[in-house]
Design an enzyme around this catalytic site. Structure first.
Site, PDB file in Angstrom:
ATOM      1  N   GLU A  67      -3.104 -28.100  -9.790  1.00  0.00           N
ATOM      2  CA  GLU A  67      -2.036 -27.173 -10.054  1.00  0.00           C
ATOM      3  C   GLU A  67      -0.834 -27.411  -8.995  1.00  0.00           C
ATOM      4  O   GLU A  67      -1.107 -27.344  -7.915  1.00  0.00           O
ATOM      5  CB  GLU A  67      -2.491 -25.589  -9.688  1.00  0.00           C
ATOM      6  CG  GLU A  67      -1.314 -24.721 -10.211  1.00  0.00           C
ATOM      7  CD  GLU A  67      -1.780 -23.199 -10.097  1.00  0.00           C
ATOM      8  OE1 GLU A  67      -2.663 -22.907 -10.820  1.00  0.00           O
ATOM      9  OE2 GLU A  67      -0.981 -22.616  -9.430  1.00  0.00           O
TER      10      GLU A  67
ATOM     11  N   ASP B 212       3.385 -19.317  -8.456  1.00  0.00           N
ATOM     12  CA  ASP B 212       3.019 -19.513  -9.842  1.00  0.00           C
ATOM     13  C   ASP B 212       4.246 -19.444 -10.814  1.00  0.00           C
ATOM     14  O   ASP B 212       4.285 -18.441 -11.660  1.00  0.00           O
ATOM     15  CB  ASP B 212       1.902 -18.516 -10.579  1.00  0.00           C
ATOM     16  CG  ASP B 212       0.592 -18.831  -9.937  1.00  0.00           C
ATOM     17  OD1 ASP B 212       0.516 -19.915  -9.418  1.00  0.00           O
ATOM     18  OD2 ASP B 212      -0.278 -17.979  -9.686  1.00  0.00           O
TER      19      ASP B 212
ATOM     20  N   HIS C  71     -10.016 -16.362 -19.060  1.00  0.00           N
ATOM     21  CA  HIS C  71     -11.275 -15.912 -18.028  1.00  0.00           C
ATOM     22  C   HIS C  71     -12.130 -15.177 -18.937  1.00  0.00           C
ATOM     23  O   HIS C  71     -11.557 -14.313 -19.689  1.00  0.00           O
ATOM     24  CB  HIS C  71     -10.956 -15.206 -16.942  1.00  0.00           C
ATOM     25  CG  HIS C  71     -10.026 -15.842 -15.676  1.00  0.00           C
ATOM     26  ND1 HIS C  71      -8.505 -16.086 -15.895  1.00  0.00           N
ATOM     27  CD2 HIS C  71     -10.356 -16.816 -14.654  1.00  0.00           C
ATOM     28  CE1 HIS C  71      -8.079 -16.616 -14.761  1.00  0.00           C
ATOM     29  NE2 HIS C  71      -9.208 -17.208 -14.278  1.00  0.00           N
TER      30      HIS C  71
ATOM     31  N   MET D 121      -9.264 -24.415 -23.289  1.00  0.00           N
ATOM     32  CA  MET D 121      -9.944 -24.352 -21.813  1.00  0.00           C
ATOM     33  C   MET D 121     -10.440 -22.912 -21.878  1.00  0.00           C
ATOM     34  O   MET D 121      -9.785 -22.027 -22.244  1.00  0.00           O
ATOM     35  CB  MET D 121      -8.860 -24.691 -20.879  1.00  0.00           C
ATOM     36  CG  MET D 121      -9.424 -24.438 -19.382  1.00  0.00           C
ATOM     37  SD  MET D 121      -9.088 -23.086 -18.978  1.00  0.00           S
ATOM     38  CE  MET D 121      -7.553 -23.319 -17.830  1.00  0.00           C
TER      39      MET D 121
ATOM     40  N   ASP E  24     -10.633 -11.718 -18.951  1.00  0.00           N
ATOM     41  CA  ASP E  24      -9.466 -11.499 -19.685  1.00  0.00           C
ATOM     42  C   ASP E  24      -9.482 -10.637 -21.043  1.00  0.00           C
ATOM     43  O   ASP E  24      -8.634 -10.055 -21.585  1.00  0.00           O
ATOM     44  CB  ASP E  24      -8.453 -12.667 -19.598  1.00  0.00           C
ATOM     45  CG  ASP E  24      -8.440 -13.341 -18.348  1.00  0.00           C
ATOM     46  OD1 ASP E  24      -8.201 -12.750 -17.261  1.00  0.00           O
ATOM     47  OD2 ASP E  24      -8.038 -14.266 -18.375  1.00  0.00           O
TER      48      ASP E  24
ATOM     49  N   ASP F   7       0.070 -22.471 -16.007  1.00  0.00           N
ATOM     50  CA  ASP F   7      -0.547 -21.446 -15.191  1.00  0.00           C
ATOM     51  C   ASP F   7       0.624 -20.574 -14.195  1.00  0.00           C
ATOM     52  O   ASP F   7       0.823 -21.123 -13.242  1.00  0.00           O
ATOM     53  CB  ASP F   7      -1.641 -22.067 -14.407  1.00  0.00           C
ATOM     54  CG  ASP F   7      -2.345 -21.010 -13.727  1.00  0.00           C
ATOM     55  OD1 ASP F   7      -2.104 -19.667 -13.993  1.00  0.00           O
ATOM     56  OD2 ASP F   7      -3.173 -21.227 -12.873  1.00  0.00           O
TER      57      ASP F   7
ATOM     58  N   ASP G  98      -2.594 -27.628 -14.432  1.00  0.00           N
ATOM     59  CA  ASP G  98      -1.801 -26.519 -14.486  1.00  0.00           C
ATOM     60  C   ASP G  98      -0.479 -26.754 -13.930  1.00  0.00           C
ATOM     61  O   ASP G  98      -0.174 -26.929 -12.711  1.00  0.00           O
ATOM     62  CB  ASP G  98      -2.465 -25.439 -13.480  1.00  0.00           C
ATOM     63  CG  ASP G  98      -3.860 -24.726 -14.130  1.00  0.00           C
ATOM     64  OD1 ASP G  98      -3.928 -25.070 -15.309  1.00  0.00           O
ATOM     65  OD2 ASP G  98      -4.303 -23.904 -13.406  1.00  0.00           O
TER      66      ASP G  98
ATOM     67  N   HIS H 225      -0.573 -25.174  -6.057  1.00  0.00           N
ATOM     68  CA  HIS H 225      -1.627 -25.337  -4.898  1.00  0.00           C
ATOM     69  C   HIS H 225      -1.410 -26.393  -4.137  1.00  0.00           C
ATOM     70  O   HIS H 225      -1.726 -26.331  -2.800  1.00  0.00           O
ATOM     71  CB  HIS H 225      -3.173 -25.380  -5.698  1.00  0.00           C
ATOM     72  CG  HIS H 225      -3.202 -24.165  -6.494  1.00  0.00           C
ATOM     73  ND1 HIS H 225      -4.284 -23.866  -7.211  1.00  0.00           N
ATOM     74  CD2 HIS H 225      -2.353 -23.079  -6.680  1.00  0.00           C
ATOM     75  CE1 HIS H 225      -4.315 -22.787  -7.612  1.00  0.00           C
ATOM     76  NE2 HIS H 225      -3.151 -21.938  -7.310  1.00  0.00           N
TER      77      HIS H 225
ATOM     78  N   ASP I   7       1.118 -18.332  -3.100  1.00  0.00           N
ATOM     79  CA  ASP I   7       1.027 -19.009  -4.548  1.00  0.00           C
ATOM     80  C   ASP I   7       1.985 -18.307  -5.489  1.00  0.00           C
ATOM     81  O   ASP I   7       1.814 -16.983  -6.000  1.00  0.00           O
ATOM     82  CB  ASP I   7      -0.526 -18.872  -4.854  1.00  0.00           C
ATOM     83  CG  ASP I   7      -0.777 -19.514  -6.341  1.00  0.00           C
ATOM     84  OD1 ASP I   7       0.015 -20.615  -6.745  1.00  0.00           O
ATOM     85  OD2 ASP I   7      -2.044 -19.219  -6.826  1.00  0.00           O
TER      86      ASP I   7
ATOM     87  N   GLU J  42     -10.487 -27.073  -9.834  1.00  0.00           N
ATOM     88  CA  GLU J  42      -9.208 -26.939  -9.371  1.00  0.00           C
ATOM     89  C   GLU J  42      -9.163 -26.243  -8.052  1.00  0.00           C
ATOM     90  O   GLU J  42      -9.735 -25.284  -7.413  1.00  0.00           O
ATOM     91  CB  GLU J  42      -8.792 -25.424 -10.249  1.00  0.00           C
ATOM     92  CG  GLU J  42      -7.370 -25.035  -9.857  1.00  0.00           C
ATOM     93  CD  GLU J  42      -6.521 -24.069 -10.750  1.00  0.00           C
ATOM     94  OE1 GLU J  42      -7.076 -24.065 -12.072  1.00  0.00           O
ATOM     95  OE2 GLU J  42      -5.526 -23.396 -10.493  1.00  0.00           O
TER      96      GLU J  42
ATOM     97  N   LYS K  24      -7.146 -25.087  -4.129  1.00  0.00           N
ATOM     98  CA  LYS K  24      -6.217 -24.518  -3.605  1.00  0.00           C
ATOM     99  C   LYS K  24      -6.590 -24.453  -2.254  1.00  0.00           C
ATOM    100  O   LYS K  24      -7.684 -23.887  -1.715  1.00  0.00           O
ATOM    101  CB  LYS K  24      -6.322 -23.127  -4.198  1.00  0.00           C
ATOM    102  CG  LYS K  24      -5.132 -22.035  -3.748  1.00  0.00           C
ATOM    103  CD  LYS K  24      -5.200 -21.075  -4.646  1.00  0.00           C
ATOM    104  CE  LYS K  24      -4.033 -19.875  -4.365  1.00  0.00           C
ATOM    105  NZ  LYS K  24      -3.972 -18.699  -5.241  1.00  0.00           N
TER     106      LYS K  24
HETATM  107  C1  GLT Z   1      -5.583 -17.641 -10.802  1.00  0.00           C
HETATM  108  C2  GLT Z   1      -5.424 -18.818 -10.081  1.00  0.00           C
HETATM  109  C3  GLT Z   1      -4.999 -20.012 -10.955  1.00  0.00           C
HETATM  110  C4  GLT Z   1      -6.389 -20.534 -11.760  1.00  0.00           C
HETATM  111  C5  GLT Z   1      -6.809 -19.466 -12.694  1.00  0.00           C
HETATM  112  C6  GLT Z   1      -8.095 -19.968 -13.356  1.00  0.00           C
HETATM  113  S1  GLT Z   1      -6.791 -17.975 -12.195  1.00  0.00           S
HETATM  114  O1  GLT Z   1      -4.545 -16.988 -11.377  1.00  0.00           O
HETATM  115  O2  GLT Z   1      -4.054 -18.570  -9.189  1.00  0.00           O
HETATM  116  O3  GLT Z   1      -4.574 -21.050 -10.239  1.00  0.00           O
HETATM  117  O4  GLT Z   1      -6.020 -21.714 -12.553  1.00  0.00           O
HETATM  118  O5  GLT Z   1      -9.097 -19.505 -12.912  1.00  0.00           O
HETATM  119 MN    MN Z   2      -1.282 -20.827  -8.432  1.00  0.00          MN
HETATM  120 MN    MN Z   3      -4.142 -22.379 -11.746  1.00  0.00          MN
END
Ligand code: GLT
Ligand code: MN
Ligand code: MN
Length: 390
Positions: free
Chosen positions: A218, A258, A55, A89, A58, A292, A246, A221, A256, A182, A184
């Protein structure tokens, strides 16, 4: 046995915010020190990754001066060159600052929408300068806590207006850039607009330049809301819209998470890798495989690199397992395409003749209804391949 050690040819990438995640959560502060982006680049090269994503904030802390920005970009470029890491990206942080508390492109306040556009254009400039070819839009706070605040149709209109504006900007600048949206469903807000990859795929068809825009699905998500990630990705692939992906791990119905790729629901991870690698015969996804995800909050630096290695090794092992599964003669016998000369000739494109033929068709409906399809056997074979027993 094949080597599962990652190499840049595998196209594995990580975001600065992933391996750089300091282990903060809503209930506790960081458990790891923040690392300099240049050190992240070095670490990624050491573990065999191909690229790094970021980002705007970041890399260049929000509110930095133009001179600071230029110095950071120069140093980062040098680190990329020194370590042979690329930037496939980039994306914009449109959720962290208080100004985005009610969304960015969907905010009811035109000052916020204007600021979001300007921030995104500057971030695009920086991404392109560092080599990015894909630009991701995750609508962090594009949604509501209460829908009493605005008509969702108005919000969608503003989001479309902003995406169209940014596509024109990319074209106007001569940028070689595709956009990837993306989805979510919720978190950080109660309900986020365009909640799934399917919603995004339709939204894209309403844009002025739909050919420039695809999706960045993702794992976490779609899985959060109990949907099949594999189906969402397959729909995007079938439409030529899988511009980025992702990868991570997630339990259904949670926040979420991750997590490390493959750490939850290995079977879904297997089916996903099988789809992406095209081992069953479909077209292979050739873009970067972006993780991600972030390490558990319990980890120190060494644990973070262990986490990164784990994501990549699991992907490669699953790819090898998928190849073995699809090469298995017993599997091939069960999934092979069925043929029926009469019915095949009546399917496909419409004609009046086919209508007649279909209506006149005599099939043994009862017999077809009781045929066993062998999917129990098929799924058990899958399980045994997955467990290394075949
Ligand atoms: C954040 C989010 C991710 C996105 C990122 C890109 S930021 O961590 O949860 O799923 O892909 O903005
Ligand atoms: Mn996520
Ligand atoms: Mn993501």
């Amino acid at each position: 046995m094949a080597s599962f050690d990652p190499t840049p040819a595998d196209l594995f990438t990580f975001g600065l915010w992933t391996v750089g995640n300091p282990g903060r959560d809503p209930f506790g502060g960081p458990t790891r020190p923040v690392i300099d982006p240049c050190d992240i680049v070095e670490g990624l090269a050491k573990v065999g990754a191909y690229g790094v994503n970021f980002h705007d904030d970041d890399l260049v802390r929000f509110g930095s001066s133009a001179a600071e920005r230029d110095r950071i970009v120069r140093d980062f470029k040098k680190a990329l060159d020194d370590h042979g890491i690329v930037v496939p990206m980039a994306t914009t942080n449109l959720f962290g600052q208080p100004i985005f508390k009610d969304g960015a492109f969907s905010s009811s306040d035109p000052r916020v929408r204007a600021f979001a556009l300007a921030k995104t254009m500057r971030a695009m400039d920086m991404g392109v300068e560092l080599g990015a070819k894909t630009y991701v839009f995750w609508g962090g706070r594009e949604g509501t806590d209460t829908d009493a605040c605005r008509d969702p149709r108005t919000a969608l209109g503003w989001m479309r207006e902003c995406m169209d504006f940014l596509c024109e900007y990319a074209v106007d600048q001569g940028y070689d850039l595709k956009f990837a949206l993306e989805a979510k469903p919720n978190e950080p807000r109660g309900d986020i607009y365009l909640a799934t990859t399917g919603h995004m795929l339709h939204f894209i068809t309403t844009l002025a330049r739909p050919e420039m825009v695809g999706v960045n699905p993702e794992v976490a998500h779609e899985t959060m809301s109990g949907l099949s990630f594999v189906h969402g990705v397959a729909q995007a692939m079938e439409q030529g819209k899988l511009f980025h992906i992702d990868l991570n791990g997630q339990k259904i119905g949670r926040y979420d998470q991750d997590l490390r790729f493959g750490s939850e629901d290995l079977k879904q991870a297997f089916l996903l890798v099988r789809l992406l690698e095209g081992t069953a015969g479909g077209e292979r996804y050739t873009g970067p495989r972006h993780f991600d995800a972030h390490a558990y909050r319990t980890e120190d630096r060494a644990g973070v690199w262990e986490f990164a290695r784990g994501c990549m090794r699991t992907y490669k092992i699953l790819a090898e397992r998928a190849r073995a599964f699809d090469a298995d003669p017993e599997v091939q016998a069960i999934v092979k395409e069925r043929k029926d000369a009469t019915c095949d000739s009546l399917l496909g494109g419409y004609s009046a003749e086919k209508v007649k033929g279909l209506k006149a068709l005599e099939l043994d409906v009862e017999a077809i209804g009781v045929e066993g399809l062998g999917y129990e056997r098929l799924d058990q074979i899958l399980t045994e391949h997955l467990m290394g027993a075949r």
